[in-house]
Design a protein around this motif. Structure first.
Motif, PDB file in Angstrom:
ATOM      1  N   GLY A  23     -25.684  71.609  32.480  1.00  0.00           N
ATOM      2  CA  GLY A  23     -26.773  71.984  33.385  1.00  0.00           C
ATOM      3  C   GLY A  23     -27.118  70.819  34.291  1.00  0.00           C
ATOM      4  N   LEU A  38     -24.816  67.720  39.580  1.00  0.00           N
ATOM      5  CA  LEU A  38     -24.340  69.041  39.179  1.00  0.00           C
ATOM      6  C   LEU A  38     -22.846  68.998  38.955  1.00  0.00           C
ATOM      7  N   GLU A  42     -21.171  74.450  39.450  1.00  0.00           N
ATOM      8  CA  GLU A  42     -22.569  74.778  39.760  1.00  0.00           C
ATOM      9  C   GLU A  42     -22.884  74.517  41.229  1.00  0.00           C
ATOM     10  N   LYS A  45     -21.499  77.331  43.281  1.00  0.00           N
ATOM     11  CA  LYS A  45     -22.338  78.523  43.148  1.00  0.00           C
ATOM     12  C   LYS A  45     -23.547  78.428  44.078  1.00  0.00           C
TER      13      LYS A  45
END
Length: 82
Positions: A23, A38, A42, A45
Motif C-alpha cells: 500500500g 507507490l 498502484e 491505476k
C-alpha cells in the motif's frame, strides 16, 4: 498504509519499497506528509483514473489532506460570442 519519516526512509529504502508493495507509504518531513511512495502498479491505476475525485475515493483517501493552490495572477478574458 505506512508512514515513515524522511530519516527512516533514507535509512531503510528497501523496507519502504517492500511496504509500498502492500500500500502507499507516506513519507513525512517534520511530522507532515511530504511524499508518497507507490508501487508501479498502484501508480498506473491512479494515472488511468485521471481525476482527483477518483483518486480520493480510493481506500484511505479520506485521510489525504487536499488543499489545491490558489490561482494568482488570474485575469479572465472576455468571450466574444458573435
Amino acid at each position: 498504509m505506512t508512514i515513515m519519516s524522511s530519516r527512516e526512509f533514507n535509512q531503510d529504502t528497501s523496507g519502504a519499497k517492500r511496504a509500498a508493495s502492500e500500500g502507499p507509504v507516506f513519507i513525512t518531513d517534520r511530522g507532515k506528509p511530504s511524499h508518497v511512495l507507490l508501487s508501479m502498479d498502484e501508480y498506473l491505476k491512479l494515472a488511468k483514473k485521471g481525476n482527483i475525485i477518483d483518486a480520493l475515493a480510493m481506500p484511505g483517501g479520506e485521510d489525504i489532506d487536499f488543499e489545491p493552490p490558489r490561482m494568482t495572477n488570474f485575469s479572465p478574458k472576455p468571450v466574444d460570442l458573435s
